[in-house]
Each structure stands twice: as C-alpha cells, then as structure tokens.
Design an enzyme around this catalytic site. Structure first.
Site, PDB file in Angstrom:
ATOM      1  N   ARG A 211     108.440 -26.406 162.491  1.00 51.84           N
ATOM      2  CA  ARG A 211     107.028 -26.732 162.751  1.00 51.84           C
ATOM      3  C   ARG A 211     106.307 -27.048 161.442  1.00 51.84           C
ATOM      4  O   ARG A 211     105.498 -27.974 161.364  1.00 51.84           O
ATOM      5  CB  ARG A 211     106.327 -25.522 163.401  1.00 51.84           C
ATOM      6  CG  ARG A 211     106.805 -25.248 164.808  1.00 51.84           C
ATOM      7  CD  ARG A 211     106.297 -23.893 165.277  1.00 51.84           C
ATOM      8  NE  ARG A 211     106.776 -23.646 166.626  1.00 51.84           N
ATOM      9  CZ  ARG A 211     107.135 -22.458 167.093  1.00 51.84           C
ATOM     10  NH1 ARG A 211     107.067 -21.390 166.330  1.00 51.84           N
ATOM     11  NH2 ARG A 211     107.563 -22.337 168.321  1.00 51.84           N
ATOM     12  N   PHE A 227     106.956 -31.053 175.274  1.00 51.60           N
ATOM     13  CA  PHE A 227     107.496 -29.707 175.507  1.00 51.60           C
ATOM     14  C   PHE A 227     106.803 -28.759 174.514  1.00 51.60           C
ATOM     15  O   PHE A 227     107.440 -28.055 173.739  1.00 51.60           O
ATOM     16  CB  PHE A 227     109.017 -29.668 175.332  1.00 51.60           C
ATOM     17  CG  PHE A 227     109.756 -30.717 176.122  1.00 51.60           C
ATOM     18  CD1 PHE A 227     110.086 -30.511 177.462  1.00 51.60           C
ATOM     19  CD2 PHE A 227     110.112 -31.933 175.539  1.00 51.60           C
ATOM     20  CE1 PHE A 227     110.768 -31.484 178.188  1.00 51.60           C
ATOM     21  CE2 PHE A 227     110.783 -32.910 176.259  1.00 51.60           C
ATOM     22  CZ  PHE A 227     111.119 -32.693 177.586  1.00 51.60           C
ATOM     23  N   SER A 250     105.058 -28.751 181.151  1.00 49.17           N
ATOM     24  CA  SER A 250     104.924 -28.615 182.602  1.00 49.17           C
ATOM     25  C   SER A 250     104.366 -27.247 183.003  1.00 49.17           C
ATOM     26  O   SER A 250     103.962 -27.066 184.144  1.00 49.17           O
ATOM     27  CB  SER A 250     106.277 -28.846 183.275  1.00 49.17           C
ATOM     28  OG  SER A 250     107.225 -27.979 182.712  1.00 49.17           O
ATOM     29  N   CYS A 339     118.524 -27.585 171.644  1.00 47.36           N
ATOM     30  CA  CYS A 339     118.869 -26.162 171.489  1.00 47.36           C
ATOM     31  C   CYS A 339     120.095 -25.826 172.337  1.00 47.36           C
ATOM     32  O   CYS A 339     120.344 -24.668 172.649  1.00 47.36           O
ATOM     33  CB  CYS A 339     117.683 -25.273 171.840  1.00 47.36           C
ATOM     34  SG  CYS A 339     117.085 -25.503 173.516  1.00 47.36           S
TER      35      CYS A 339
END
Ligand code: SAH
Length: 395
Positions: A211, A227, A250, A339
């Site tokens: 990040r 996401f 979502s 991942c």
C-alpha cells in the site's frame, strides 16, 4: 509416545525439514494415537526422523515440529516458539507507526495451524489443526504473559478446520468480546477493524508494505482501487495527495467501514467515490462510458484455492487484468496482485503478458511485490509464500 513408520523412499522432503507428511507416505501406525497427539516419525530403517502432530482426518496426517530427538516437545517448547515469533515482530512494531500485524504465521513460524493477528491491544487467533487446539491453554497463557492483551478472540476459518475434522468456532478465549470497532494504526494511517464481523481476522495486514509503495506513485493522479475492502490502498493514496480515488468492493460492510476510515484520518471525502459493486461489472461499466484512470489497483480474493483450480483461476486473472489495462490512460500504472499460493510469480507474469496481448497493450514490469516480514517464508516450507504482485506500466 506412538511411533509412525514412514514408507521407504518418502524421507527426502522431511529430512529437508518440510513439515508435512501426507497420509499416503505412512507405512504403519504403531498403536492408536488420538488426533492432535504428538507422535514420533521413524524411517523405514527404524531411525528417528522428527516429532509431529498426528491427525488421521487430514490429508496431511503429520505436521512436523521438531527434528532433534533429544529436545522434548513439551509446554515449554510451545512457549518458546510463541515467544520467538512475537519477538520477530518487535522491529516492525517498534516505531509506533504500526500496531497491527500477524504475530504468528503457522508453519512459517514453526507452529503448524496457529495464526495470531494483533489489532492494537486485541488478538484474533485461528486454530486450524487439532494439535494446536490441544495446546491452546498453554499458547493463550504465553500470549497473555508476553502481551497482556485486552481480549483474545478465536476467528478460525471454518473450511480449514473441516479438513482436520474440527468444529467451527467463534469464541472469546480471553477477556471480554472485542469491541465492534477496534482502532488500529498501520504506517500511521488509522483503520477501524471489526474483528468479529470483518473478513479474514478483520484486516488484510499482508498488503501493508505494498500500500505504501503504490501510494508513492499516486500524487496528483486519478486512482481506481478495485477490491478495496476497508480502504488500505485508497487511504494511502489519498494521504499521499491523489487527485481522486474511486474504490470498488462488493461488500457493504467493507464500503461502510472505508467511509468511516476516511473520516477517521481526516482525509478529503470530496476526492473519494465509493462504489459497492462487483468489480468485473463495474470495470465494464467504466469501459462503456469511456472513463479512464492513471493508476489502477487490482487486489482480488484468492482465485486459485488449490493447484487443480489454477487453469480456471489463470483465465479469471487474465480477464480481470485485461479489463484493467483497457481503463488506463497511456503510460498509466497497474498494481496487480494474486494471493493464490498455487500461482507463482513467473506464472502470474505470463498471465499479465497474456492479458496485455488480448488488450492490445504493451506492459513493462517496473516493480514486484511480495508478502511483508510478518508473513515470513520458511526456506523449508515454500507453501508459505502466497502473495505476489506486479507494478506494470501500460501503454
Ligand atoms: N485491497 C484490500 C484487500 C482486498 S481483499 C486491502 O488493501 O485491504 C478482497 C476484497 O474483494 C474483499 O473486500 C471482498 O469483499 C472483495 N470482493 C470479492 N469478490 C468481489 C467482486 N467480485 N467484486 C468486488 N469485490 C469483491
């Protein structure tokens, strides 16, 4: 202690200290160990190999713990392993910029089936093997001695426990139930974590370094964080001066928490758009209306839970990345992750190359990402490596 005899020719990996013995490699069990008991692994010649946890319900019938016959695998052995793992995170936590991380990462920290995550003064644990389940009183006691947490909450992943024949749990192991919202700090950015209701054990701390690295490219840029969960990449980008950030996820709870996190950090909500939607659907909608971005983050959930799912997952990663590439301004950056442990970095690069061809784009890999120091990869257990990513310049 019960002896387990290994089949002839099945010794190589365990002598190299790989901690798994599959049921098919076992010649004979001398006696009737209970699941979770510590047993002795013996080779076909009758020599000691290692001590490990036994479980006849699992495909991995033995999870090896100790290769030195003279060392007793007793309560103190477990206390030492817990203390070593916790000490391994001291440096990460020492600056005060971060107070959330993974303290114990299962096999990679020599404790097969134990995951412990720290959220400020609270701990979330996952108990994924019957052996660790039996040792939990000692492990909880040691964690309490070392860290004196306000609570320890068991947030064990149901499907992994099923493989070991264990019941689903979600219980308070120490202290009171963790509050609905725990405030944590990662690289000086604040996050509200809902340990009980959030995904995983509440937060994806494995993206901490990535990040920050991606944020370094975002000043003045139009960013799309796909996401987004509770906003790891979004908050870092906004804090680093992104012109605008759009986050897509979502999960309603994730989006709601992300909005709270923007307020918590006093970031400019006017530069942020949150969209609760399926990412594939949303990317198509952007394409239809011709909206483009300078930087796109794609951090999807695990598409390949096992090696057998790899082909299907590769196609899903390709389609997702192709769409992402089509939404970038020329020279824009795609930060893309997988991942899935089953997909290695080389395969992931091939998938991206394949997506570039399909999108009619050219891609340069300008950086590679991996999992951070609190998710170590033990040299004798490559399966512990799962997170990889690529920073791509797309023209
Ligand atoms: N980037 C996040 C972590 C992502 S985890 C961070 O830095 O914290 C994967 C996220 O994908 C979860 O939040 C999950 O809710 C979301 N998700 C899963 N499938 C999705 C889909 N089809 N469309 C949108 N979001 C999805």
């Amino acid at each position: 202690m019960i002896d387990i005899i290994l089949k002839k020719g099945k010794e190589k990996a365990v002598l190299q200290r790989h901690p798994w013995v599959f049921s098919g490699a076992i010649e004979h069990v001398k006696g009737k160990p209970a699941n979770g008991d510590i047993v002795k692994l013996i080779n076909a010649k009758g020599d000691f190999v290692a001590y490990g946890f036994y479980n006849d319900q699992s495909r991995v019938a033995l999870r090896l713990l100790e290769w030195d016959e003279s060392v007793a695998v007793d309560e103190d052995w477990f206390r030492h392993k817990v203390a070593d793992a916790v000490a391994g995170r001291n440096e990460l936590l020492s600056t005060g910029a971060t107070n959330t991380c993974r303290l114990i990462f299962s096999e990679s920290d020599y404790l097969p089936g134990l995951i412990v995550d720290k959220y400020a003064d609270h701990l979330a644990v996952q108990v994924l093997t019957s052996g660790i389940e039996k040792m939990m009183p000692v492990i909880i006691d040691e964690l309490q001695r070392l860290l004196n947490p306000k609570s320890i909450f068991d947030k064990s992943d149901a499907s992994s426990r099923q493989h070991e024949g264990l019941e689903t749990t979600n219980v308070v192991l120490l202290g009171d139930a963790p509050p609905e919202s725990v405030e944590v700090k990662e690289n000086n950015i604040l996050y509200n974590i809902n340990i009980a209701e959030g995904q995983k054990s509440g937060f994806y701390c494995d993206q901490r370094d990535n990040r920050r690295i991606v944020a370094g490219y975002t000043k003045g840029k139009k960013v799309l964080d796909c996401f987004s969960y509770t906003g790891g990449f979004t908050l870092n980008a906004l804090q680093n001066g992104a012109a605008s950030v759009t986050s897509v996820d979502s999960s309603a709870l994730a989006i709601e928490t992300l909005k709270e996190n923007i307020k918590l950090n006093k970031l400019d909500a006017g530069k942020h758009t949150a969209i609760q939607s399926d990412v594939n659907k949303q990317l198509r909608a952007f394409k239809d209306c011709g909206e483009l971005f300078d930087i796109i983050v794609l951090d999807p959930p695990k598409y390949a839970p096992s090696r057998s799912a790899l082909d299907r997952a590769a196609r899903a990663y390709k389609d997702l990345n192709r769409l992402g590439m089509l939404l970038l301004n020329s020279g824009g950056l795609l930060a893309t992750y997988s991942c899935s442990g089953a997909m290695d970095l080389e395969t992931f690069k091939q998938v991206i190359a394949w997506a570039a061809l399909d999108a009619g784009k050219q891609v340069q890999f300008i950086n590679q990402f991996c999992q951070p120091e609190d998710h170590p990869v033990r040299s004798s257990f490559p399966e512990g490596e799962y997170l990889k990513g690529l920073l791509c310049r797309v023209v």
